[in-house]
Design a protein around this motif. Structure first.
Motif, PDB file in Angstrom:
ATOM      1  N   ASP A   1      36.734  44.379  27.409  1.00  0.00           N
ATOM      2  CA  ASP A   1      36.118  45.345  28.292  1.00  0.00           C
ATOM      3  C   ASP A   1      36.697  46.728  28.003  1.00  0.00           C
ATOM      4  O   ASP A   1      37.776  47.072  28.500  1.00  0.00           O
ATOM      5  N   PRO A   2      36.013  47.550  27.202  1.00  0.00           N
ATOM      6  CA  PRO A   2      36.543  48.895  26.894  1.00  0.00           C
ATOM      7  C   PRO A   2      36.580  49.812  28.096  1.00  0.00           C
ATOM      8  O   PRO A   2      37.216  50.867  28.037  1.00  0.00           O
ATOM      9  N   ASP A   3      35.910  49.419  29.206  1.00  0.00           N
ATOM     10  CA  ASP A   3      35.922  50.229  30.418  1.00  0.00           C
ATOM     11  C   ASP A   3      37.015  49.803  31.404  1.00  0.00           C
ATOM     12  O   ASP A   3      37.132  50.374  32.496  1.00  0.00           O
ATOM     13  N   SER A   4      37.817  48.816  31.034  1.00  0.00           N
ATOM     14  CA  SER A   4      38.848  48.285  31.922  1.00  0.00           C
ATOM     15  C   SER A   4      39.871  49.353  32.287  1.00  0.00           C
ATOM     16  O   SER A   4      40.214  50.221  31.469  1.00  0.00           O
ATOM     17  N   ILE A   5      40.391  49.274  33.516  1.00  0.00           N
ATOM     18  CA  ILE A   5      41.482  50.160  33.911  1.00  0.00           C
ATOM     19  C   ILE A   5      42.740  49.837  33.120  1.00  0.00           C
ATOM     20  O   ILE A   5      43.656  50.667  33.022  1.00  0.00           O
ATOM     21  N   MET A   6      42.786  48.652  32.505  1.00  0.00           N
ATOM     22  CA  MET A   6      43.941  48.257  31.706  1.00  0.00           C
ATOM     23  C   MET A   6      43.792  48.674  30.240  1.00  0.00           C
ATOM     24  O   MET A   6      44.626  48.339  29.408  1.00  0.00           O
ATOM     25  N   GLU A   7      42.746  49.424  29.928  1.00  0.00           N
ATOM     26  CA  GLU A   7      42.513  49.942  28.585  1.00  0.00           C
ATOM     27  C   GLU A   7      43.105  51.337  28.455  1.00  0.00           C
ATOM     28  O   GLU A   7      42.929  52.179  29.338  1.00  0.00           O
ATOM     29  N   TYR A   8      43.822  51.586  27.353  1.00  0.00           N
ATOM     30  CA  TYR A   8      44.314  52.926  27.059  1.00  0.00           C
ATOM     31  C   TYR A   8      43.156  53.837  26.627  1.00  0.00           C
ATOM     32  O   TYR A   8      42.197  53.367  26.007  1.00  0.00           O
ATOM     33  N   PRO A   9      43.292  55.141  26.823  1.00  0.00           N
ATOM     34  CA  PRO A   9      42.454  56.077  26.064  1.00  0.00           C
ATOM     35  C   PRO A   9      43.087  56.308  24.694  1.00  0.00           C
ATOM     36  O   PRO A   9      44.313  56.337  24.561  1.00  0.00           O
ATOM     37  N   PHE A  10      42.256  56.465  23.678  1.00  0.00           N
ATOM     38  CA  PHE A  10      42.742  56.716  22.320  1.00  0.00           C
ATOM     39  C   PHE A  10      41.980  57.890  21.722  1.00  0.00           C
ATOM     40  O   PHE A  10      40.743  57.952  21.820  1.00  0.00           O
ATOM     41  N   VAL A  11      42.707  58.805  21.103  1.00  0.00           N
ATOM     42  CA  VAL A  11      42.077  59.973  20.494  1.00  0.00           C
ATOM     43  C   VAL A  11      41.451  59.599  19.161  1.00  0.00           C
ATOM     44  O   VAL A  11      41.650  58.496  18.631  1.00  0.00           O
ATOM     45  N   GLN A  12      40.690  60.520  18.607  1.00  0.00           N
ATOM     46  CA  GLN A  12      40.025  60.324  17.324  1.00  0.00           C
ATOM     47  C   GLN A  12      41.044  60.038  16.220  1.00  0.00           C
ATOM     48  O   GLN A  12      42.131  60.593  16.194  1.00  0.00           O
ATOM     49  N   GLY A  13      40.668  59.124  15.316  1.00  0.00           N
ATOM     50  CA  GLY A  13      41.468  58.886  14.125  1.00  0.00           C
ATOM     51  C   GLY A  13      42.433  57.728  14.201  1.00  0.00           C
ATOM     52  O   GLY A  13      43.128  57.447  13.211  1.00  0.00           O
ATOM     53  N   LEU A  14      42.476  57.014  15.320  1.00  0.00           N
ATOM     54  CA  LEU A  14      43.393  55.880  15.451  1.00  0.00           C
ATOM     55  C   LEU A  14      42.691  54.542  15.231  1.00  0.00           C
ATOM     56  O   LEU A  14      43.297  53.596  14.733  1.00  0.00           O
ATOM     57  N   ILE A  15      41.420  54.461  15.614  1.00  0.00           N
ATOM     58  CA  ILE A  15      40.653  53.213  15.507  1.00  0.00           C
ATOM     59  C   ILE A  15      39.708  53.298  14.310  1.00  0.00           C
ATOM     60  O   ILE A  15      38.930  54.253  14.180  1.00  0.00           O
ATOM     61  N   LEU A  16      39.780  52.293  13.446  1.00  0.00           N
ATOM     62  CA  LEU A  16      38.871  52.195  12.305  1.00  0.00           C
ATOM     63  C   LEU A  16      37.628  51.377  12.643  1.00  0.00           C
ATOM     64  O   LEU A  16      36.516  51.722  12.240  1.00  0.00           O
TER      65      LEU A  16
END
Length: 370
Positions: A220-235
């Motif tokens: 669940d990418p909308d989870s409150i337990m999900e971090y925010p991540f800036v551009q360039g970290l996820i491939l």
């Protein structure tokens, strides 16, 4: 208070640094479903537990830190009333999900399972679920390193209290399918405001959880337990190469997860358990049953489970309408059954709570007291 989430251009977002978790007792040598059930449930609270929280409030509550020039300074753990009110609101928001846990503020740290500090510069963090029970009374179990009376601060408060009730980081789910640019991740988290070591970044970001530690088989990418991540970290997934920015609120999936472990309690209360009468439980893995005990005499009593199963058993006395902890036993991973012996007083009310990790052999499990 309603969160508006994390800002897309907020590259100064401070992330939660979850401390290492305890290893389940008896886990060595286990395999298969027993081990999975034990890993997934050993840090969850018994449903119906009243979690008492305390805000550090003394002038001496704080830490002495060493500065870059070699000097030292004292940094307080005490937060102002606005900060405390924001945390109270976050506790209430979790309660409004409809969970069976209760949250009660106390002014005596010795009565609190959850002890909250607001130490600036120490980041956001919390111990996971029942791990707080191993932390000394004079130490924090949760910290908020920046103000929580802002939209992003409110999201951080909800996130840390998710850890308090036993929820792990969502992005570490083995079902997320995230492929990291690992060196970029290490570099970003090594910089301000986090300034994490490589082991801390691995533990909180790159490390994948075991499937038994998460609920369901999705991400669940909308989870409150999900971090925010800036551009360039996820491939991968490709749609998150430009960044991942959850809304900063309790999602529907979060609600389902919380209610799975902590379903709302029946207004009628638990059924009464009669002495010397074995009652079959018929529970599935992760489920719980509660029973009321009203002793007919004052003496030592034993409450125990029977059968081929792994369980945790807790005994609580009802005082002024609140179940107060008496004693508990966790037989998970062993070949014995959970057993609690305590002196009970005639006419008082007690609640026996038993949660099933898993069954083995016949799979039949019962509870009895005598």
């Amino acid at each position: 208070m309603t969160s508006t989430g994390y800002e897309h251009d907020d590259e100064q977002t401070e992330h939660c640094a979850l401390p290492p978790q305890s290893i389940p007792a008896g886990a060595a040598g286990l395999s298969g479903t027993r081990l999975e059930a034990l890993i997934g449930g050993h840090l969850k609270w018994l449903n119906g537990t009243v979690l008492h929280y305390y805000f550090f409030d003394r002038e001496t509550d704080g830490s002495t830190v060493t500065l870059a020039d070699g000097s030292s300074t004292f940094v307080s753990w005490v937060g102002d009333q606005t900060q405390r009110a924001a945390i109270r609101a976050a506790f209430q928001e979790w309660k409004n999900v409809g969970i069976g846990l209760e949250f009660a503020e106390v002014t005596d740290r010795a009565e609190a399972e959850i002890r909250i500090g607001f130490m600036r510069g120490d980041g956001y963090w919390s111990y996971l679920g029942r791990d707080v029970l191993d932390i000394p009374f004079g130490e924090r179990t949760t910290n908020f390193g920046r103000r929580v009376d802002t939209p992003s601060g409110h999201a951080a408060a909800l996130h840390e209290l998710g850890h308090v009730i036993g929820m792990p980081h969502e992005h570490q789910s083995p079902f997320a399918g995230i492929v990291w640019d690992e060196e970029a991740v290490y570099r970003w988290f090594a910089g301000p405001p986090n300034e994490w070591s490589r082991p801390k970044t691995f533990h909180n970001v790159i490390r994948k959880l075991d499937a038994s530690e998460v609920s369901g088989s999705g991400w669940d990418p909308d989870s409150i337990m999900e971090y925010p991540f800036v551009q360039g970290l996820i491939l991968e997934p490709e749609e998150y190469r430009q960044g991942l920015f959850p809304p900063g609120a309790i999602s529907k999936t979060d609600e389902e997860y919380a209610r799975r472990w902590y379903p709302g309690l029946s207004p009628a209360g638990p059924p009464k358990l009669s002495p010397f009468t074995s009652v079959p439980l018929g529970l599935a893995s992760g489920e719980q049953a509660d029973y009321m005990i009203v002793p007919e005499g004052t003496r030592d009593y034993t409450v125990a489970t029977f059968g081929d199963s792994d369980t945790v058993l807790g005994l609580f006395e009802v005082i002024d309408g609140e179940p107060r902890y008496v004693r508990a036993d966790d037989d998970a991973g062993s070949e014995r059954n959970s057993t609690v012996t305590a002196r009970l007083v005639k006419g008082r009310r007690y609640i026996a709570r038993v949660r099933l990790y898993s069954t083995r052999g016949s799979g039949e499990t019962a509870i009895m007291y005598w």
